[in-house]
Write a protein that holds these residues in place. Structure first.
Motif, mmCIF file in Angstrom:
data_model
loop_
_atom_site.group_PDB
_atom_site.id
_atom_site.type_symbol
_atom_site.label_atom_id
_atom_site.label_comp_id
_atom_site.label_asym_id
_atom_site.label_seq_id
_atom_site.Cartn_x
_atom_site.Cartn_y
_atom_site.Cartn_z
ATOM 1 N N GLU A 24 0.817 -1.209 0.000
ATOM 2 C CA GLU A 24 0.000 0.000 0.000
ATOM 3 C C GLU A 24 0.856 1.267 0.000
ATOM 4 O OE1 GLU A 24 -3.924 1.629 2.465
ATOM 5 O OE2 GLU A 24 -2.464 0.319 3.437
ATOM 6 N N LYS A 25 2.062 1.174 0.562
ATOM 7 C CA LYS A 25 2.945 2.330 0.660
ATOM 8 C C LYS A 25 3.631 2.661 -0.659
ATOM 9 C CE LYS A 25 4.083 1.454 5.545
ATOM 10 N NZ LYS A 25 5.176 1.112 6.503
ATOM 11 N N TYR A 26 3.740 1.657 -1.545
ATOM 12 C CA TYR A 26 4.557 1.836 -2.742
ATOM 13 C C TYR A 26 3.779 1.855 -4.058
ATOM 14 C CZ TYR A 26 8.359 0.841 0.499
ATOM 15 O OH TYR A 26 9.233 0.874 1.560
ATOM 16 N N ILE A 27 2.465 1.712 -3.976
ATOM 17 C CA ILE A 27 1.681 1.732 -5.207
ATOM 18 C C ILE A 27 0.443 2.594 -4.994
ATOM 19 C CG2 ILE A 27 0.434 -0.382 -4.585
ATOM 20 C CD1 ILE A 27 0.399 -1.095 -7.567
ATOM 21 N N SER A 28 0.134 3.417 -5.969
ATOM 22 C CA SER A 28 -1.026 4.307 -5.844
ATOM 23 C C SER A 28 -2.313 3.492 -5.865
ATOM 24 C CB SER A 28 -1.047 5.314 -6.991
ATOM 25 O OG SER A 28 -1.294 4.667 -8.226
ATOM 26 N N ARG A 29 -3.392 4.099 -5.382
ATOM 27 C CA ARG A 29 -4.674 3.396 -5.352
ATOM 28 C C ARG A 29 -5.131 3.042 -6.757
ATOM 29 N NH1 ARG A 29 -9.750 5.741 -1.956
ATOM 30 N NH2 ARG A 29 -8.124 5.658 -0.353
ATOM 31 N N ASP A 30 -4.958 3.957 -7.709
ATOM 32 C CA ASP A 30 -5.372 3.699 -9.093
ATOM 33 C C ASP A 30 -4.697 2.453 -9.651
ATOM 34 O OD1 ASP A 30 -6.769 6.000 -8.817
ATOM 35 O OD2 ASP A 30 -5.579 7.191 -10.223
ATOM 36 N N ARG A 31 -3.377 2.402 -9.501
ATOM 37 C CA ARG A 31 -2.617 1.275 -10.047
ATOM 38 C C ARG A 31 -2.916 -0.022 -9.305
ATOM 39 N NH1 ARG A 31 3.390 3.925 -11.221
ATOM 40 N NH2 ARG A 31 2.684 5.422 -12.817
ATOM 41 N N TYR A 71 -9.726 0.755 2.509
ATOM 42 C CA TYR A 71 -10.329 1.824 1.703
ATOM 43 C C TYR A 71 -11.782 2.058 2.137
ATOM 44 C CZ TYR A 71 -6.427 1.313 -1.653
ATOM 45 O OH TYR A 71 -5.199 1.276 -2.261
ATOM 46 N N LYS A 123 -11.206 5.820 -10.290
ATOM 47 C CA LYS A 123 -10.121 6.697 -10.703
ATOM 48 C C LYS A 123 -10.620 8.105 -10.958
ATOM 49 C CE LYS A 123 -6.390 7.210 -14.079
ATOM 50 N NZ LYS A 123 -5.704 6.611 -15.260
ATOM 51 N N ASN A 148 -9.564 11.366 -8.586
ATOM 52 C CA ASN A 148 -8.799 12.447 -9.227
ATOM 53 C C ASN A 148 -9.568 13.757 -9.303
ATOM 54 O OD1 ASN A 148 -6.611 10.757 -9.630
ATOM 55 N ND2 ASN A 148 -7.303 10.083 -11.642
#
Length: 390
Positions: free
Chosen positions: A269-276, A321, A385, A389
């Protein structure tokens, strides 16, 4: 005893609830008693339907009358349900057992995550939820993995014996739920005791709060995918010629894989955005299930392991989330709405997939599931997304 003690108690409850000796052989057990694969899926559809129907009311009961009391009722239901199935020999007795088992499961589903989250809030540790939920989910998978190995060994002697031992394990959950402490933060914010409150929460979750709505839809599609795959793994193992004695070991490895990824989900969770992350889960799970239908036995096994890895990553993070966008006083109800969507989808689609598997092939069943999950999860991830955004 402090509220923090709820954490280890919930870990124990999770480990016992998921210590399912029956899972590697449950389909074979039903078939041994004369049921077709379609009838097996009807039973599981009924089980999921009961959970679906009671999911939201049980979450509401948890919000109004106490999460602890709701969990106690749920654990009693699990015990009685397993007991009836262990003593049954035909479809209709299994039918009754699955209904009671479904009632028990519905009272636990969502309520356990709600009391966990609020226990952390009261302990001023809510930022740790993703990590703690991941640990809890991982413990559940490790427990199921261990049970899978033992279940496979016991099944060599008797398929029914696995259910008889399962009854004892279910009974052990009851005293642990009695020891839980109701969070004070929940007591200060109870919702009204009337049916309108339930519809108010539903309206908030799936109409007013668009972000929460699409999170629930996305999470539900992924939950449906992994639940469906779990029930068709045993027939798949049988189709590709894997001996019964290895069912438990493979089931164990799958759950160990999920447990490991779940333990480390908070790091992802720390290294990837929610979208990706949403796209990774969407494409990874739907395409893997889709390609199982056209793959060799070895490739199919690899794809199943990929789904279980993504399941371990997705479950705690998606719950985080949802929790982050949900007020405390309706948390159990909202989490139950998510479970309702998963279960009602499975209840409707699983018998159809079972019919396809019986009359055409299991591969075609996997293909249909992959298409359904791919369309819904991709659509909801695109919607999310846009909302994130904006």
């Amino acid at each position: 005893m402090s509220i923090s003690s709820n954490i280890w108690k919930l870990y124990v409850i999770k480990s016992l609830k998921w210590f399912m000796l029956i899972m590697p052989i449950i389909v074979l057990f039903f078939q041994e008693n004369g049921l077709t694969l379609k009838e097996v899926m009807i039973l599981q559809g009924i089980y999921s339907f009961i959970i679906a129907v009671l999911e939201i009311p049980s979450g509401y009961i948890g919000d109004v009358f106490g999460r602890k009391n709701t969990l106690i009722l749920g654990s009693i239901g699990l015990f009685i349900g397993y007991l009836i199935i262990s003593l049954s020999f035909n479809f209709w007795y299994f039918f009754i057992g699955e209904i009671i088992l479904g009632i028990g499961s519905s009272f636990i589903s969502g309520t356990d995550s709600a009391i966990l989250y609020d226990s952390l809030v009261e302990s001023k540790r809510e930022k740790e939820y993703s990590k703690v939920e991941g640990i809890s989910y991982g413990i559940g998978n490790y427990s199921e993995a261990t049970a899978g190995i033992l279940g496979g060994i016991i099944a060599e002697t008797s398929l029914r014996l696995t259910f008889e031992i399962q009854v004892i394990i279910a009974g052990l959950i009851i005293p642990i739920t009695i020891l839980l402490i109701e969070p004070k933060i929940y007591k200060e914010k109870k919702i009204n005791h009337n049916i309108k409150s339930i519809f108010g929460v539903i309206k908030f979750s799936i109409i007013n709060n668009k972000l929460l709505k699409w999170l629930i839809i996305f999470s539900s599609s992924i939950g449906f995918a992994t639940l469906t795959l779990a029930w068709f793994i045993q027939p798949y193992f049988k189709t590709i010629g894997i001996p019964l004695k290895y069912f438990g070991m493979l089931w164990a490895f799958l759950n160990l894989t999920t447990g490991f990824s779940s333990f480390n989900a908070y790091k992802t969770e720390k290294y990837i955005s929610r979208d990706r992350f949403l796209l990774l889960i969407s494409f990874g799970i739907s395409l893997s299930i889709l390609f199982i239908s056209i793959s060799s036995a070895l490739t199919g096994l690899v794809l199943i392991f990929i789904v279980y890895i993504l399941r371990g990553l997705g479950t705690p993070i998606l719950r985080t989330y949802i929790n982050n966008n949900t007020p405390s006083n309706i948390r159990a109800t909202v989490l139950s709405i998510r479970s309702f969507c998963i279960r009602i989808s499975f209840a409707i689609v699983a018998p159809l997939i079972g019919w396809i598997a019986d009359n055409y092939s299991l591969a075609k069943g996997f293909f249909v599931v992959g298409i359904i999950v791919g369309v819904i999860s991709l659509l909801s991830s695109i919607k999310l997304k846009k909302l994130i955004n904006n």
